[in-house]
Design a protein around this motif. Structure first.
Motif, PDB file in Angstrom:
ATOM      1  N   TYR A 205       0.831  -1.203   0.000  1.00 55.45           N
ATOM      2  CA  TYR A 205       0.000   0.000   0.000  1.00 55.45           C
ATOM      3  C   TYR A 205       0.869   1.259   0.000  1.00 55.45           C
ATOM      4  O   TYR A 205       0.621   2.195  -0.762  1.00 55.45           O
ATOM      5  CB  TYR A 205      -0.929  -0.018   1.213  1.00 55.45           C
ATOM      6  CG  TYR A 205      -1.811   1.194   1.310  1.00 55.45           C
ATOM      7  CD1 TYR A 205      -2.894   1.355   0.461  1.00 55.45           C
ATOM      8  CD2 TYR A 205      -1.544   2.186   2.251  1.00 55.45           C
ATOM      9  CE1 TYR A 205      -3.705   2.476   0.553  1.00 55.45           C
ATOM     10  CE2 TYR A 205      -2.346   3.307   2.350  1.00 55.45           C
ATOM     11  CZ  TYR A 205      -3.424   3.448   1.502  1.00 55.45           C
ATOM     12  OH  TYR A 205      -4.213   4.565   1.590  1.00 55.45           O
ATOM     13  N   GLU A 206       1.892   1.279   0.845  1.00 57.23           N
ATOM     14  CA  GLU A 206       2.792   2.430   0.898  1.00 57.23           C
ATOM     15  C   GLU A 206       3.502   2.637  -0.439  1.00 57.23           C
ATOM     16  O   GLU A 206       3.654   3.766  -0.904  1.00 57.23           O
ATOM     17  CB  GLU A 206       3.824   2.261   2.021  1.00 57.23           C
ATOM     18  CG  GLU A 206       3.242   2.351   3.410  1.00 57.23           C
ATOM     19  CD  GLU A 206       2.701   3.732   3.744  1.00 57.23           C
ATOM     20  OE1 GLU A 206       3.275   4.735   3.280  1.00 57.23           O
ATOM     21  OE2 GLU A 206       1.688   3.786   4.463  1.00 57.23           O
TER      22      GLU A 206
ATOM     23  N   GLU B 228       3.295   5.932  -3.120  1.00 56.94           N
ATOM     24  CA  GLU B 228       4.471   6.673  -3.560  1.00 56.94           C
ATOM     25  C   GLU B 228       4.572   6.761  -5.080  1.00 56.94           C
ATOM     26  O   GLU B 228       5.278   7.629  -5.598  1.00 56.94           O
ATOM     27  CB  GLU B 228       5.729   6.024  -2.986  1.00 56.94           C
ATOM     28  CG  GLU B 228       5.846   6.185  -1.488  1.00 56.94           C
ATOM     29  CD  GLU B 228       7.009   5.424  -0.894  1.00 56.94           C
ATOM     30  OE1 GLU B 228       7.808   4.840  -1.654  1.00 56.94           O
ATOM     31  OE2 GLU B 228       7.124   5.405   0.342  1.00 56.94           O
ATOM     32  N   GLU B 229       3.869   5.893  -5.775  1.00 54.76           N
ATOM     33  CA  GLU B 229       3.919   5.928  -7.240  1.00 54.76           C
ATOM     34  C   GLU B 229       3.202   7.179  -7.731  1.00 54.76           C
ATOM     35  O   GLU B 229       2.189   7.588  -7.192  1.00 54.76           O
ATOM     36  CB  GLU B 229       3.225   4.705  -7.834  1.00 54.76           C
ATOM     37  CG  GLU B 229       3.963   3.424  -7.616  1.00 54.76           C
ATOM     38  CD  GLU B 229       3.232   2.231  -8.219  1.00 54.76           C
ATOM     39  OE1 GLU B 229       2.225   2.421  -8.919  1.00 54.76           O
ATOM     40  OE2 GLU B 229       3.674   1.108  -7.957  1.00 54.76           O
TER      41      GLU B 229
END
Length: 52
Positions: free
Chosen positions: A22-23, A27-28
């Protein structure tokens, strides 16, 4: 009791992996093509030549 401990460990590992994925997804950046599509849709929705 040992089975319960194994399940807790397994759930913990799954939980950590889901949080990591998820993190990474957060960040994408938004792909350029998607951003272009959003801009085109905004222009399409904008009123043209109307007085405010």
């Amino acid at each position: 009791m040992a089975q319960s401990g194994m399940n807790g460990k397994r759930e913990s590992v799954i939980d950590e992996n889901l949080k990591r994925v998820y993190e990474e997804a957060l960040e994408e950046g938004v792909p350029d093509r998607f951003r272009d599509l959003l801009d085109a849709l905004k222009k399409q929705d904008a009123p043209t030549g109307q007085a405010k």
